[in-house]
Scaffold this active site. Sequence first.
Site, PDB file in Angstrom:
ATOM      1  N   ARG A 224      -5.919   3.982 -12.118  1.00 56.46           N
ATOM      2  CA  ARG A 224      -4.890   4.919 -12.563  1.00 56.46           C
ATOM      3  C   ARG A 224      -5.453   5.706 -13.742  1.00 56.46           C
ATOM      4  O   ARG A 224      -6.382   5.268 -14.406  1.00 56.46           O
ATOM      5  CB  ARG A 224      -3.607   4.193 -12.946  1.00 56.46           C
TER       6      ARG A 224
ATOM      7  N   HIS B 219      -9.793   0.064   8.777  1.00 55.66           N
ATOM      8  CA  HIS B 219      -9.163  -0.233  10.066  1.00 55.66           C
ATOM      9  C   HIS B 219      -7.684   0.120   9.988  1.00 55.66           C
ATOM     10  O   HIS B 219      -7.043  -0.097   8.953  1.00 55.66           O
ATOM     11  CB  HIS B 219      -9.284  -1.728  10.393  1.00 55.66           C
TER      12      HIS B 219
ATOM     13  N   THR C 223      -8.304   4.335  -5.053  1.00 51.65           N
ATOM     14  CA  THR C 223      -7.626   4.351  -3.755  1.00 51.65           C
ATOM     15  C   THR C 223      -7.040   5.710  -3.411  1.00 51.65           C
ATOM     16  O   THR C 223      -6.643   5.934  -2.272  1.00 51.65           O
ATOM     17  CB  THR C 223      -6.485   3.318  -3.736  1.00 51.65           C
ATOM     18  N   LYS C 224      -6.943   6.608  -4.413  1.00 52.70           N
ATOM     19  CA  LYS C 224      -6.397   7.944  -4.153  1.00 52.70           C
ATOM     20  C   LYS C 224      -7.111   8.970  -5.024  1.00 52.70           C
ATOM     21  O   LYS C 224      -7.797   8.619  -5.978  1.00 52.70           O
ATOM     22  CB  LYS C 224      -4.893   7.982  -4.377  1.00 52.70           C
TER      23      LYS C 224
ATOM     24  N   ASN D 278     -27.609   4.358  -9.904  1.00 51.55           N
ATOM     25  CA  ASN D 278     -28.213   3.140 -10.412  1.00 51.55           C
ATOM     26  C   ASN D 278     -28.423   2.126  -9.289  1.00 51.55           C
ATOM     27  O   ASN D 278     -28.021   2.343  -8.145  1.00 51.55           O
ATOM     28  CB  ASN D 278     -27.337   2.566 -11.533  1.00 51.55           C
TER      29      ASN D 278
END
Length: 197
Positions: free
Chosen positions: A161, A96, A146-147, A66
């Site tokens: 989650r 970083h 994030t994972k 989109n």
Amino acid sequence: MRRRYGRDILVSVASARVLPHRLRPLVLRRCGVEVGVGCQLREGIIVDNATSGDLRLRVGQGTYINSDARIDTAAPVTIGAEVSFGPGVRIVTTTHALGTSDKRAGELTSRPVTIGDGSWLGAGVMVLPGVTIARGCVVAAGAVVTKDTEPDGLYGGVPARRIRDLEPSERPSRPATSAGTGPARPRRAPTPPSGRR
């Protein structure tokens, strides 16, 4: 240098709102992006690589991306087949290392991102470096992944989650905050009341 400049112009053309969406895959293919058959890529999509300029992006067949998506290709990005992105999805492959207190943003690093076949990322989802979203996942609008995820799950939140399992054949209802994030579906014309034409 000249070749990269020409490619940068084509990438800018591909993101232009005036370019018909049917031409966008063709323009991105000319830039070296692998785009599968039947993909729909909406306006405002930005594909960039500030580090080397290489556009390391593969998009599987039938995928819908989109408007206003931003895909960082400093590391390879693989988007599977039949994936749907809501507006404003961000795929980030650079970060970083943590530096000293004089400069906390240390050395630039990059890691690849993979989006599994059949997944759906709602509006404003952000996927961070090194993440693999497994096949058949739904990520709710505004989530930050994030994972890695497990297959066939509904994920949401910051950080994302697993909220619940999805059956492989299940069609989840749209998360309430992600209305309008999938491909347009045809609507039926209203039926006139009986006796009127």
